[in-house]
Design a protein around this motif. Structure first.
Motif, mmCIF file in Angstrom:
data_model
loop_
_atom_site.group_PDB
_atom_site.id
_atom_site.type_symbol
_atom_site.label_atom_id
_atom_site.label_comp_id
_atom_site.label_asym_id
_atom_site.label_seq_id
_atom_site.Cartn_x
_atom_site.Cartn_y
_atom_site.Cartn_z
ATOM 1 N N LYS A 91 0.835 -1.200 0.000
ATOM 2 C CA LYS A 91 0.000 0.000 0.000
ATOM 3 C C LYS A 91 0.868 1.247 0.000
ATOM 4 N N VAL A 92 0.508 2.183 -0.862
ATOM 5 C CA VAL A 92 1.318 3.392 -1.006
ATOM 6 C C VAL A 92 0.539 4.612 -0.534
ATOM 7 N N ALA A 93 1.286 5.574 0.010
ATOM 8 C CA ALA A 93 0.721 6.895 0.252
ATOM 9 C C ALA A 93 0.494 7.565 -1.099
ATOM 10 N N LEU A 94 -0.442 8.501 -1.135
ATOM 11 C CA LEU A 94 -0.788 9.159 -2.396
ATOM 12 C C LEU A 94 -0.975 10.647 -2.177
ATOM 13 N N LEU A 95 -0.206 11.443 -2.898
ATOM 14 C CA LEU A 95 -0.441 12.877 -2.996
ATOM 15 C C LEU A 95 -0.957 13.154 -4.399
ATOM 16 N N HIS A 96 -2.160 13.668 -4.462
ATOM 17 C CA HIS A 96 -2.865 13.841 -5.724
ATOM 18 C C HIS A 96 -3.066 15.334 -5.976
ATOM 19 N N PHE A 97 -2.293 15.890 -6.905
ATOM 20 C CA PHE A 97 -2.392 17.302 -7.273
ATOM 21 C C PHE A 97 -3.386 17.417 -8.427
ATOM 22 N N ASP A 98 -4.467 18.148 -8.216
ATOM 23 C CA ASP A 98 -5.524 18.150 -9.230
ATOM 24 C C ASP A 98 -6.562 19.204 -8.883
ATOM 25 N N ALA A 99 -7.187 19.781 -9.902
ATOM 26 C CA ALA A 99 -8.337 20.650 -9.670
ATOM 27 C C ALA A 99 -9.540 19.849 -9.202
ATOM 28 N N TYR A 143 3.425 7.618 -3.794
ATOM 29 C CA TYR A 143 3.088 7.817 -5.204
ATOM 30 C C TYR A 143 2.578 9.249 -5.347
ATOM 31 N N ILE A 144 3.133 9.991 -6.305
ATOM 32 C CA ILE A 144 2.679 11.349 -6.589
ATOM 33 C C ILE A 144 2.001 11.366 -7.949
ATOM 34 N N SER A 145 0.763 11.835 -7.968
ATOM 35 C CA SER A 145 0.003 11.928 -9.216
ATOM 36 C C SER A 145 -0.384 13.385 -9.428
ATOM 37 N N LEU A 146 0.050 13.955 -10.548
ATOM 38 C CA LEU A 146 -0.183 15.375 -10.779
ATOM 39 C C LEU A 146 -0.880 15.605 -12.111
ATOM 40 N N ASP A 147 -2.117 16.043 -12.003
ATOM 41 C CA ASP A 147 -2.884 16.493 -13.163
ATOM 42 C C ASP A 147 -2.494 17.938 -13.409
ATOM 43 N N ILE A 148 -2.072 18.256 -14.626
ATOM 44 C CA ILE A 148 -1.584 19.602 -14.910
ATOM 45 C C ILE A 148 -2.675 20.645 -14.720
ATOM 46 N N ASP A 149 -3.956 20.231 -14.662
ATOM 47 C CA ASP A 149 -5.004 21.224 -14.422
ATOM 48 C C ASP A 149 -5.053 21.695 -12.972
ATOM 49 N N VAL A 150 -4.145 21.172 -12.114
ATOM 50 C CA VAL A 150 -3.992 21.754 -10.778
ATOM 51 C C VAL A 150 -3.543 23.202 -10.905
ATOM 52 N N LEU A 151 -2.845 23.507 -11.995
ATOM 53 C CA LEU A 151 -2.435 24.879 -12.261
ATOM 54 C C LEU A 151 -3.601 25.691 -12.810
ATOM 55 N N ASP A 152 -3.590 26.963 -12.532
ATOM 56 C CA ASP A 152 -4.587 27.852 -13.116
ATOM 57 C C ASP A 152 -4.461 27.836 -14.637
ATOM 58 N N PRO A 153 -5.571 27.990 -15.369
ATOM 59 C CA PRO A 153 -5.482 28.007 -16.838
ATOM 60 C C PRO A 153 -4.535 29.072 -17.386
ATOM 61 N N ALA A 154 -4.248 30.105 -16.594
ATOM 62 C CA ALA A 154 -3.265 31.096 -17.034
ATOM 63 C C ALA A 154 -1.882 30.478 -17.172
ATOM 64 N N HIS A 155 -1.610 29.444 -16.374
ATOM 65 C CA HIS A 155 -0.309 28.776 -16.392
ATOM 66 C C HIS A 155 -0.338 27.479 -17.199
ATOM 67 N N ALA A 156 -1.520 26.903 -17.348
ATOM 68 C CA ALA A 156 -1.635 25.632 -18.066
ATOM 69 C C ALA A 156 -2.952 25.589 -18.837
ATOM 70 N N PRO A 157 -3.031 26.312 -19.954
ATOM 71 C CA PRO A 157 -4.263 26.293 -20.741
ATOM 72 C C PRO A 157 -4.461 24.992 -21.505
ATOM 73 N N GLY A 158 -3.390 24.258 -21.743
ATOM 74 C CA GLY A 158 -3.456 23.072 -22.586
ATOM 75 C C GLY A 158 -3.847 21.834 -21.813
ATOM 76 N N THR A 159 -5.097 21.782 -21.410
ATOM 77 C CA THR A 159 -5.598 20.641 -20.658
ATOM 78 C C THR A 159 -7.078 20.456 -20.948
ATOM 79 N N VAL A 187 -0.111 14.146 -15.824
ATOM 80 C CA VAL A 187 -1.121 13.794 -16.819
ATOM 81 C C VAL A 187 -1.918 15.005 -17.293
ATOM 82 N N GLU A 188 -2.730 14.745 -18.325
ATOM 83 C CA GLU A 188 -3.752 15.661 -18.853
ATOM 84 C C GLU A 188 -3.169 16.867 -19.593
ATOM 85 N N VAL A 189 -1.964 16.725 -20.147
ATOM 86 C CA VAL A 189 -1.424 17.765 -21.023
ATOM 87 C C VAL A 189 -1.994 17.533 -22.424
ATOM 88 N N ALA A 190 -2.745 18.497 -22.917
ATOM 89 C CA ALA A 190 -3.397 18.393 -24.230
ATOM 90 C C ALA A 190 -2.857 19.505 -25.126
#
Length: 345
Positions: free
Chosen positions: A153-161, A247-263, A294-297
């Motif tokens: 079993k792993v700890a999980l930090l999930h960065f996401d909107a 385990y670190i899981s980072l959805d790029i939409d955790v960033l504001d769309p000003a910093h990451a519009p491509g999602t 994940v989720e870079v479009a």
């Protein structure tokens, strides 16, 4: 013709093959691997593999993250071997290499999940840690399964909107909005050490939060980052994770769309790229065993903002893994103020 690479010797006297030498081959030329690192077939052993997972059949809104891995690779050409924020050279300490892509059937999500899981387990087979570039967030489930098979079993930090602990979409159990509910149900995450970071935006109802709490998650919202500051957030994350395999899981939409519009599913009111990098740097010394970004479009990524942000996130994750669980939690002094990143002066 294969360009000349940087080769360094680490503290144990072991040679590590690094990126293409930018003083001899300009950054716009040469192989399009992550940070212009060697491929796994060009080195004898890989300590950390950067692997693409170009799958986005689990999206609920805008598609295109299947093109994310190569976009992030192209956006990583300007990365350099030395990380001053950590006073560390991740490509010199461990052998990092690009493992290409894990592919899954784009017309069958269950089959794709099984293929990605099998590929990740094979990559991890010789004590190799992986940093995966998606693809949509569906891929987190098979990657978590692979990490669990090796570390328990792993700890999980999930960065996401978003929470990504919903049950189904159109009756489908496996989508980019459900991976962490499935991970809870399968018993592969440590429910005493799971946390969302950067969450924000409207929900379907209060039941979403009730279910999420029942699965063990605590939430640090984007507003919490604003009001409490990076250092307080880092302290809370470190306390939550402890010395567990992480385990670190980072959805790029955790960033504001000003910093990451491509999602695919942007939400207003997000954190900045500076804040997410500082939070990650604050996790120095934790036992990071696997990660995904994940989720870079790229179709929506004007001026390459999202790809650049994602490339730097991957670089910081590689630095954390390279530093290892024995690294001192405080970073180095840096800059004219004599303060490490994150210190208020």
């Amino acid at each position: 013709m294969e360009p000349e690479r940087i080769v360094e010797t680490n503290a144990a006297g072991e040679e590590r093959v690094g990126p293409v030498n930018a003083a001899l081959t300009p950054r716009w030329a040469g192989p399009a691997t992550f940070a212009r690192l060697p491929r796994t077939d060009q080195v004898e052993h890989t300590d950390v593999a950067v692997v693409g997972v170009p799958f986005d059949s689990g999206v609920s809104y805008r598609p295109g993250a299947r093109f994310g891995p190569n976009h992030v690779r192209e956006s990583s050409r300007l990365l350099r071997p030395y990380n001053p924020a950590q006073n560390h050279s991740p490509f010199a300490n461990l052998q990092v290499a690009d493992a290409g892509d894990l592919v899954g059937n784009p017309f069958d999500i269950r089959e794709a999940i099984e293929s990605i899981e099998a590929g990740a387990k094979e990559l991890m087979g010789e004590d190799t840690k992986i940093v995966a570039i998606g693809g949509d967030h569906t891929i987190a489930l098979p990657l978590l399964r692979a990490a669990h098979s090796r570390h328990g079993k792993v700890a999980l930090l999930h960065f996401d909107a978003h929470l990504d602990t919903w049950d189904t979409y159109f009756g489908a159990e496996y989508t980019h909005g459900t991976p962490f509910r499935r991970a809870f149900e399968e018993g592969i995450i440590d429910t005493d050490a799971v946390m969302h970071v950067g969450t924000r935006g409207p929900l379907y109802g209060t039941q979403d939060l009730e279910d999420d709490s029942r699965f063990g998650f605590e939430i640090v919202s984007s507003a919490d980052v604003l009001r409490s500051g990076v250092d307080a957030v880092v302290e809370a994350l470190r306390e939550r994770v402890g010395d567990r395999p992480l385990y670190i899981s980072l959805d790029i939409d955790v960033l504001d769309p000003a910093h990451a519009p491509g999602t695919g599913t942007p939400e207003a009111g997000g954190i900045t790229s500076r804040e997410v990098l500082e939070i990650l740097r604050g996790l120095r010394g934790l036992d990071v065993v696997a990660c995904d970004v994940v989720e870079v479009a790229p179709a929506y990524d004007h001026a390459e903002l999202t790809g650049i942000a994602a490339a730097h996130v991957v670089y910081e994750l590689l630095s954390l893994i390279s530093l290892g669980a024995d690294a001192a939690p405080d970073g180095p002094a840096y800059g004219i103020s004599g303060a490490r990143y994150g210190d208020a002066k």
